[in-house]
Design an enzyme around this catalytic site. Structure first.
Site, PDB file in Angstrom:
ATOM      1  N   VAL A  37      -0.829  24.436 -37.408  1.00 18.62           N
ATOM      2  CA  VAL A  37      -1.122  23.447 -38.504  1.00 18.62           C
ATOM      3  C   VAL A  37      -0.891  22.503 -38.839  1.00 18.62           C
ATOM      4  O   VAL A  37       0.912  22.124 -38.720  1.00 18.62           O
ATOM      5  CB  VAL A  37      -0.845  24.441 -40.150  1.00 18.62           C
ATOM      6  CG1 VAL A  37      -1.732  25.813 -39.365  1.00 18.62           C
ATOM      7  CG2 VAL A  37       0.427  24.306 -40.033  1.00 18.62           C
ATOM      8  N   PHE A  38      -1.312  21.468 -39.405  1.00 19.70           N
ATOM      9  CA  PHE A  38      -0.996  19.992 -39.911  1.00 19.70           C
ATOM     10  C   PHE A  38      -1.829  20.118 -41.420  1.00 19.70           C
ATOM     11  O   PHE A  38      -2.520  20.119 -42.002  1.00 19.70           O
ATOM     12  CB  PHE A  38      -1.271  19.021 -39.181  1.00 19.70           C
ATOM     13  CG  PHE A  38      -2.849  18.269 -38.928  1.00 19.70           C
ATOM     14  CD1 PHE A  38      -2.970  17.686 -39.402  1.00 19.70           C
ATOM     15  CD2 PHE A  38      -3.028  19.821 -38.653  1.00 19.70           C
ATOM     16  CE1 PHE A  38      -4.359  17.720 -39.724  1.00 19.70           C
ATOM     17  CE2 PHE A  38      -4.825  19.552 -38.517  1.00 19.70           C
ATOM     18  CZ  PHE A  38      -5.873  18.136 -38.854  1.00 19.70           C
ATOM     19  N   ASN A 159      -9.653  25.231 -43.034  1.00 23.28           N
ATOM     20  CA  ASN A 159      -8.160  25.093 -42.737  1.00 23.28           C
ATOM     21  C   ASN A 159      -7.866  23.752 -42.069  1.00 23.28           C
ATOM     22  O   ASN A 159      -8.395  23.710 -41.120  1.00 23.28           O
ATOM     23  CB  ASN A 159      -7.129  26.241 -42.354  1.00 23.28           C
ATOM     24  CG  ASN A 159      -7.536  27.007 -43.448  1.00 23.28           C
ATOM     25  OD1 ASN A 159      -6.577  27.233 -44.591  1.00 23.28           O
ATOM     26  ND2 ASN A 159      -8.352  28.440 -43.205  1.00 23.28           N
ATOM     27  N   LYS A 160      -6.575  23.280 -41.830  1.00 23.48           N
ATOM     28  CA  LYS A 160      -6.125  22.208 -40.731  1.00 23.48           C
ATOM     29  C   LYS A 160      -5.402  23.078 -40.292  1.00 23.48           C
ATOM     30  O   LYS A 160      -4.164  22.985 -39.515  1.00 23.48           O
ATOM     31  CB  LYS A 160      -5.680  21.228 -41.578  1.00 23.48           C
ATOM     32  CG  LYS A 160      -6.206  20.335 -42.536  1.00 23.48           C
ATOM     33  CD  LYS A 160      -5.676  18.626 -43.396  1.00 23.48           C
ATOM     34  CE  LYS A 160      -6.921  18.070 -43.866  1.00 23.48           C
ATOM     35  NZ  LYS A 160      -6.988  17.033 -42.590  1.00 23.48           N
ATOM     36  N   ILE A 161      -6.179  23.526 -38.922  1.00 18.20           N
ATOM     37  CA  ILE A 161      -5.181  24.153 -38.061  1.00 18.20           C
ATOM     38  C   ILE A 161      -5.916  23.988 -36.719  1.00 18.20           C
ATOM     39  O   ILE A 161      -6.400  22.666 -36.786  1.00 18.20           O
ATOM     40  CB  ILE A 161      -6.719  25.692 -37.807  1.00 18.20           C
ATOM     41  CG1 ILE A 161      -6.332  26.487 -38.721  1.00 18.20           C
ATOM     42  CG2 ILE A 161      -5.560  26.603 -36.462  1.00 18.20           C
ATOM     43  CD1 ILE A 161      -7.083  28.108 -38.819  1.00 18.20           C
TER      44      ILE A 161
END
Length: 306
Positions: A37-38, A159-161
């Site tokens: 993630v980020f 989500n920032k996946i």
């Protein structure tokens, strides 16, 4: 994009390393399978020095996304907030872009190996004058409808996946190949979802509207725009929007950490409104700038001093 890297540093697992020497192993599990993630965070120069916009909210979202894919970050939220501040200080930056990232190690390979892998955390930061052409803030950008549909799975789109951004890369590169600057993605039901990496808003009859977050990221900037608009006594509605709603809008704009508030003035070759930045977009853009640069003290709780 990266300037003066010989004198810059990246925070990795609690220590600073030279920017150009901070590497990961070729067999990092995240490189192969996208498990990580980020976040994208931004700092601005204020009259009191540098300040990071909504640092706590971005960092909490990083932890939330990690938990959804069963990654337990080996630091606290406060630890990573402090690491992001420290990275800005170490790199002598008061203003810039901050990229925290969580990735898995190279101790094992395969889809079933997560329990065998180290969890690594890095924070990089750099100068970030403008994501798009600086004139885009005033003149707006052109977008096209993307042939790439937004992900059906809300886990991927909310989500920032790391492994879920191929779709966005394909969409924006397709748009650029068609002479536009960005893309509009639709969800599985045919409603507007978002841009390749931005949320979208339209204005119709002085009402601000934005897609629901069923299939798009509930962006920190998106949330900020809604709050700012409501405080300005503007009507805001989250609803399913069709592509025709966009084409017939009086105004439209993207929001996001990188693009901030950027007008959309052309869609598939058709002008939105009069083809220039609209009055409500202009007002929100000015207010946003005052907030992130610390001039509007009523939003000072959104800023964390470096």
């Amino acid at each position: 994009m990266f300037l003066n890297t010989d004198s810059k540093f990246i925070w990795l697992n609690g220590n600073f390393q030279p920017f150009n020497e901070t590497n990961i192993h070729l067999l990092s599990n995240t490189l192969h399978y996208g498990m990580g993630v980020f976040e994208g965070v931004r700092a601005y120069e204020t009259s009191n020095g540098g300040a990071i916009f909504r640092l706590d909210d971005h960092t909490k979202r990083l932890f939330d996304a990690a938990s959804k894919i069963n990654i337990s970050i080996p630091y606290s939220i406060n630890d990573l907030c402090e690491a992001q501040k420290a990275a800005m200080i170490k790199n002598n930056l008061n203003e810039g872009y901050i990229r925290p990232i969580v990735f898995l190690g190279s101790e094992s390979m395969g889809l079933r190996s997560q329990d065998l892998l180290s969890i690594n955390v890095a924070v990089a930061c750099w100068e970030w004058p403008s994501y798009m052409d600086p004139d885009a803030k005033r003149n707006g950008i052109s977008v096209v409808k993307s042939p790439f549909q937004q992900y059906d799975n809300p886990l991927y789109s909310n989500n920032k996946i790391i492994g879920t951004y191929v779709n966005s890369i394909m969409a924006v590169n397709d748009a650029i190949s068609k002479g536009a600057e960005e893309a509009i993605l639709l969800d599985k039901n045919g409603f507007i979802s978002e841009g390749s990496g931005e949320n979208v808003f339209i204005v119709k009859n002085s009402k601000l509207m934005t897609p629901t977050t069923d299939f798009c990221l509930n962006g920190i900037t998106r949330q900020s725009v809604i709050t700012i608009a409501e405080n300005l006594q503007l009507t805001v509605e989250e609803k399913n929007l069709t592509f025709d709603d966009l084409l017939s809008a009086d105004e439209a704009f993207y929001s996001g950490t990188a693009v901030e508030i950027t007008p959309i003035t052309t869609v598939d070759g058709s002008k939105i409104g009069n083809g220039s930045i609209g009055p409500i977009t202009d007002q929100l853009q000015d207010n946003y700038s005052d907030i992130v640069c610390g001039r509007d003290k009523s939003y000072s709780h959104w800023l964390t001093s470096i």
